[in-house]
Scaffold this active site. Structure first.
Site, short mmCIF file in Angstrom:
data_model
loop_
_atom_site.label_atom_id
_atom_site.label_comp_id
_atom_site.label_asym_id
_atom_site.label_seq_id
_atom_site.Cartn_x
_atom_site.Cartn_y
_atom_site.Cartn_z
NE ARG A 24 -2.03 -2.20 3.46
CZ ARG A 24 -2.38 -2.54 4.42
NH1 ARG A 24 -3.55 -2.09 4.90
NH2 ARG A 24 -1.81 -3.44 5.14
CE1 TYR A 116 3.52 -7.33 14.78
CE2 TYR A 116 1.97 -6.08 13.58
CZ TYR A 116 2.31 -7.08 14.15
OH TYR A 116 1.36 -8.13 14.43
N GLY A 153 -6.89 -5.14 13.38
CA GLY A 153 -7.34 -6.28 14.12
C GLY A 153 -8.35 -5.54 15.23
CE1 TYR A 380 34.67 26.75 -0.47
CE2 TYR A 380 36.88 27.25 -1.50
CZ TYR A 380 36.03 26.23 -0.78
OH TYR A 380 36.28 25.13 -0.24
CG ASN A 400 40.22 24.87 -1.07
OD1 ASN A 400 39.73 25.15 -2.09
ND2 ASN A 400 39.72 24.17 -0.37
CB SER A 419 37.14 43.73 -3.12
OG SER A 419 36.46 44.33 -2.37
NE ARG A 454 45.78 46.73 -8.27
CZ ARG A 454 45.45 47.16 -7.08
NH1 ARG A 454 44.89 46.22 -6.32
NH2 ARG A 454 45.77 48.37 -6.63
#
Ligand code: UD1
Ligand code: MG
Length: 471
Positions: A24, A116, A153, A380, A400, A419, A454
């Protein structure tokens, strides 16, 4: 012999029935592996069985036996395969046959407790009164009363109130169908009696099965003492047969857990919109907004605020922590005063020290962030140890992973990371260092230094933009 001594001498063998297909449920997954509040029904029943400290535990399996064994493997569980599902009586007979040499059928002390696999909210406090009440009887049956007994039952009693039979729904007369005291399926019997009764069962019923419940008639015929105990809380002994019953049980159970949490001092903005799939240990004056899911072990201090739409799994939050909306926290520890989110993702091994901040669209994994440090936007941070009072600019990424191995990033105290910086691990940044925005840091930065990595900016005066060629 006192009652207590009797219980102490009792040698309990637990038999859990879980061989049925659960047609069922309309599922390829065996019924007993479907979860209630985040844990499979069978795992829940096994937890309770183990808490009883029995001499042995047997689980009767058949349909998808290997899948069930794999999902619920435990050192002290014996698996009994019932190749054909001929009924609950046959299932228990398979387990009793397997108890040969383990249990002693000649003493009244060896008892079989039948549980059960599809009755998941059972607890020791439900079973203990049955075990105690039935200690002087050959058979003890656990019943309960429900508003709608359809499918169960029925407990049939005589005028004196003694149970004379358990009648399955399909075999019941109109009068019997009106009875709302039902058989939970859970019973306890002497091993010796059970071993004698089970071979006498016959499939004379609507389903052509060997019904365990027919042992009531056999016990009566032998004038053996039978005890019934009625469990006042039907939810705890309800069996699941289809997905609607599963859904209703989940909701009812969640509401109870929410109530327990609220009464222990947490404000729930909507008790029907918080789900607990594990254990919550909570201090005072916490607030949980709508649609929050708590999984595993969640430990909350005091004055914690969890805003809406958050998932928290195995986390510890210190006093005054605020988790802002739509955040996902897994295996993280947050000290007092920390604020994360909205839209933060904390993965296993994240430790955030007091008053640190993790803002929107930030992912952190296996990292320690020092007190008062801030990682507020779009970053991250993985496999990193960061000191106190650092400021990490938007778009910072710890590189990483080199494609084969993970490497550590070590950042001291009071570091300023401009940043859009990439920190290529393994790399160390000393205390008080400053990193210029847009840098790709591949070498260690000594304490107090400025690092800029940079391309230099070049400005050309009078620059002419390219023009479109005429067609
Ligand atoms: C059974 C009881 C019923 C009780 C109800 C409570 C019988 C005859 N009926 O009915 O009185 O009200 O539970 O939930 O006992 N199983 C096996 N092998 C089998 C058949 C069943 O291991 O051959 C297992 C199933 O996997 C399940 C449990 O026994 O875990 C109960 O079987 P199920 O078919 O659900 O019995 P019900 O019709 O619910
Ligand atoms: Mg059932």
């Amino acid at each position: 012999m006192s009652d207590k001594a009797n219980v102490r001498n009792l040698r309990l063998h637990v038999v859990i029935l879980a061989a049925g297909k659960g047609t069922r449920m309309r599922s390829k997954l065996p019924k007993v592996l479907h979860p209630v509040a985040g844990r499979s029904m069978l795992a829940r029943v096994l937890d309770v069985a183990e808490l009883l400290n029995p001499v042995s535990i047997r689980v009767v399996i058949g349909f998808e036996a290997a899948a069930i064994q794999a999902a619920c493997s435990r050192p002290h569980v014996n698996w009994v395969v019932q190749a054909q599902q001929l009924g609950t009586g046959h299932a228990v007979a398979c387990a009793v046959a397997d108890l040969q040499g383990v249990g002693d059928a000649t003493t009244p002390n060896d008892r079989v407790l039948v549980l059960y696999g599809d009755v998941p909210l059972l607890s020791v406090s439900v079973l203990a009164p049955l075990i105690v009440a039935a200690q002087a009887s050959a058979l003890g049956v656990l019943s309960t009363q429900v508003d709608d007994p359809t499918g169960y039952g029925r407990i049939i009693r005589d005028a004196a109130g003694n149970m004379v039979a358990i009648r399955e729904h399909r075999d019941a007369s109109a009068d019997e169908l009106d009875v709302n005291e039902i058989n939970t399926g859970i019973l306890i019997a002497r091993l010796g009696d059970l071993a004698a009764w089970l071979p006498q069962l016959a499939p004379h019923n609507a389903q052509g099965e060997l019904y365990l419940t027919d042992i009531v008639g056999l016990a009566r015929a032998e004038h053996k003492a039978i005890t019934t105990r009625m469990e006042p809380d039907p939810l705890l002994v309800t069996g699941i047969n289809d997905r609607w019953a599963l859904a209703e049980m989940e909701r009812a159970w969640q509401l109870r857990q929410a109530q327990r949490l609220a009464l222990s001092g947490t404000t729930l903005v909507d008790p029907s919109r918080v789900d607990i799939r594990g254990e919550v240990v909570s201090g005072l004056d916490n607030l949980i907004d709508v649609n929050v899911v708590l999984e595993g072990v969640v430990t909350l201090g005091c004055n914690v605020i969890i805003e809406s739409h958050c998932v928290l799994r195995n986390v510890t939050l210190g006093d005054g922590v605020r988790v802002r909306a739509f955040s996902h926290l897994d295996g993280a520890q947050l000290a007092a005063g920390v604020e994360v989110g909205p839209f933060a993702r904390l993965r296993p091994g994240t430790h955030l020290a007091a008053n640190s901040r993790v803002g929107n669209f930030v992912e952190i994994k296996a990292s320690r962030i020092g007190a008062g440090s801030k990682i507020n936007h779009l970053s991250y941070v993985g496999d990193t140890t960061m000191g106190a009072d650092c400021n990490v600019g938007a778009g910072t990424i710890t590189c990483n992973y080199d494609g084969a191995n993970k490497h550590q990033t070590l950042i001291g105290d009071a570091v300023f990371v401009g940043s859009s910086t990439q920190l290529v691990a393994p790399v160390q940044v000393g205390d008080g260092a400053t990193i210029g925005a847009g840098s790709t840091i591949t070498h260690d930065v000594p304490a107090g230094h400025l690092a800029i990595a940079r391309a230099r900016q070049m400005n050309r005066a009078g620059w002419q933009r390219p023009k479109k060629k005429p067609k």
